[in-house]
Design an enzyme around this catalytic site. Structure first.
Site, PDB file in Angstrom:
ATOM      1  N   HIS A  89       1.101  11.983  -0.077  1.00 39.36           N
ATOM      2  CA  HIS A  89       0.482  13.253   0.305  1.00 39.36           C
ATOM      3  C   HIS A  89      -0.361  13.816  -0.834  1.00 39.36           C
ATOM      4  O   HIS A  89       0.122  14.030  -1.946  1.00 39.36           O
ATOM      5  CB  HIS A  89       1.557  14.255   0.696  1.00 39.36           C
ATOM      6  CG  HIS A  89       1.037  15.668   0.813  1.00 39.36           C
ATOM      7  ND1 HIS A  89      -0.061  15.993   1.571  1.00 39.36           N
ATOM      8  CD2 HIS A  89       1.458  16.822   0.235  1.00 39.36           C
ATOM      9  CE1 HIS A  89      -0.289  17.291   1.480  1.00 39.36           C
ATOM     10  NE2 HIS A  89       0.611  17.810   0.665  1.00 39.36           N
ATOM     11  N   HIS A 140       0.839  -1.201   0.000  1.00 41.38           N
ATOM     12  CA  HIS A 140       0.000   0.000   0.000  1.00 41.38           C
ATOM     13  C   HIS A 140       0.874   1.251   0.000  1.00 41.38           C
ATOM     14  O   HIS A 140       1.967   1.260   0.592  1.00 41.38           O
ATOM     15  CB  HIS A 140      -0.927   0.011   1.218  1.00 41.38           C
ATOM     16  CG  HIS A 140      -1.695  -1.270   1.400  1.00 41.38           C
ATOM     17  ND1 HIS A 140      -2.820  -1.568   0.671  1.00 41.38           N
ATOM     18  CD2 HIS A 140      -1.467  -2.338   2.218  1.00 41.38           C
ATOM     19  CE1 HIS A 140      -3.263  -2.765   1.033  1.00 41.38           C
ATOM     20  NE2 HIS A 140      -2.462  -3.246   1.967  1.00 41.38           N
TER      21      HIS A 140
END
Length: 407
Positions: A338, A334
């Site tokens: 940002h 995963h």
């Protein structure tokens, strides 16, 4: 220590297994008459064991986290945003048209949120409203976290709060301490002006502090997330994650990197944040430096050998080879990147060769909540959990970058 002791233990065990009963009696007699040797060896073994247990890093666990979700009356569609911008009377038609085009390309949806002070006509960005917003977000996230973990505020030993633009006195960390009546000997930090990477900087600081202090740590990236870390081994069973590696990169010594994100006044004295056209290039260079450090820590040996072979071919034999980009999908299941904007996500998706599935948490966080600065990574992680993506043993890479330039 393991590499040193393991072969030694195997050799000793193999040797002892060949001894007959008579040999063991002879060995015992030898040791009995060489008491000094036995004492020295025992003392050395105790010393090495003590050094190992005292110097080994303490595990750091992420017990749980929470993300603040504003009330529905804070939702703002694109149409409402443009109407409020026009009613302020400070923008020309040219400004409004430019703003509309940027909004359409931003990747934001129709249900993102804005604070009350910005939605007012005219806007009221005063100190009192900023404090009110900070208290609403911080206390809302912390209340949810305390409810999830059944943690008492007095048990918190370290508090780290970060916010890039709002830095009042008393500080935000002092506001949290006052509201929850935290204990008097709490170790408190308030990080400001460090950009959207400050949330992970808080985690890195907490990791170092938790190697020294035996306590819980509460990290609060401003924008809506509260994180509880612990170095207590008893928390292993109830923790969601374990913190394994933190890698920081700072490009502040380069003038172009330092000035690519700057808070400043415009010719009319209005304070805002100026973004340089070099931002994407600077972010790419910082990422390259960061993954060069991170790669050997997480990548399988096959990827490291391919990268090294390409590097040797280019540098040593002057071969015309494309730089080999390691496949980080072999190291992580995963990715939380940002959500600073659509262009940033597009660039990182291309550079890291990620799929739409890997980018979905970041893009959906941007669409639903907008750029929530340092807390965006935790909204992305919460999205992955809510979708049932994360399984036991999965590895997650959180990537954040901010002014300075740092990541």
């Amino acid at each position: 220590m393991y590499l040193f002791l393991s072969p030694l233990v195997v050799v000793i065990a193999a040797q002892v297994s060949t001894f007959s009963l008579q040999d063991l009696y002879v060995l015992w007699d030898h040791l009995r008459f060489n008491l000094i040797s036995v004492i020295v060896c025992s003392a050395l073994l105790v010393f090495l064991s003590t050094v190992y247990f005292l110097t080994r890093p303490r595990p750091v666990y992420l017990v749980n986290f929470s993300c603040y979700k504003p009330n529905d009356d804070r939702k703002c569609t694109r149409q409402i945003f443009m109407e409020r911008s026009r009613l302020t009377g400070t923008f020309t038609e040219e400004n409004l048209e430019f703003q509309r085009k940027i909004l359409e390309r931003s990747g934001l949806g129709e249900s993102t949120y804005l604070p009350e002070a910005v939605l007012r006509v005219p806007p009221n960005p005063c100190m009192a409203e900023a404090r009110k917003e900070a208290e609403t977000v911080m206390f809302g996230a912390i209340d949810e976290l305390l409810a999830k973990t059944s943690l008492k505020p007095k048990d918190i030993g370290i508090l780290i709060v970060n916010c890039s633009l709002f830095n009042p006195t008393p500080s935000l960390s002092a506001m949290v301490i006052n509201h929850y009546k935290l204990r008097g000997n709490i170790i408190s930090y308030n990080l400001g002006g460090m950009g959207c990477s400050a949330g992970l900087i808080s985690i890195d600081l907490a990791k170092d502090l938790l190697q020294i202090h035996a306590c819980f740590k509460l990290s609060l990236p401003y924008g809506g997330a509260a994180i509880l870390l612990s170095n207590k081994r008893s928390d292993y069973w109830r923790s969601k994650y374990r913190l394994v590696h933190t890698v920081r990169t700072h490009k502040g010594s380069d003038d172009k990197c330092f000035s690519c994100v700057t808070q400043m006044e415009d010719p009319k004295g209005k304070i805002g944040v100026a973004l340089s056209k070099d931002l994407m290039a600077v972010a790419g260079d910082a990422l390259k430096t960061n993954i060069t450090t991170l790669g050997p820590l997480v990548l399988p040996m096959s990827e490291q050998l391919l990268f090294f072979a390409t590097l040797v071919g280019k540098k040593l034999f002057k071969m015309k080879l494309k730089p080999y980009i390691p496949d980080f999908k072999l190291a992580f299941e995963h990715f939380c990147i940002h959500a600073g904007g659509r262009a940033v996500l597009d660039e990182l998706e291309k550079n890291l060769q990620l799929s739409d599935w890997h980018m979905e948490p970041s893009r959906m966080t941007l669409y639903r909540f907008g750029n929530t600065s340092s807390s965006s990574l935790w909204y992305e992680l919460a999205y992955s959990e809510a979708k049932g993506r994360i399984k036991r043993g999965d590895r997650t890479w959180q990537i954040a970058f901010g002014s300075g330039f740092q990541m």
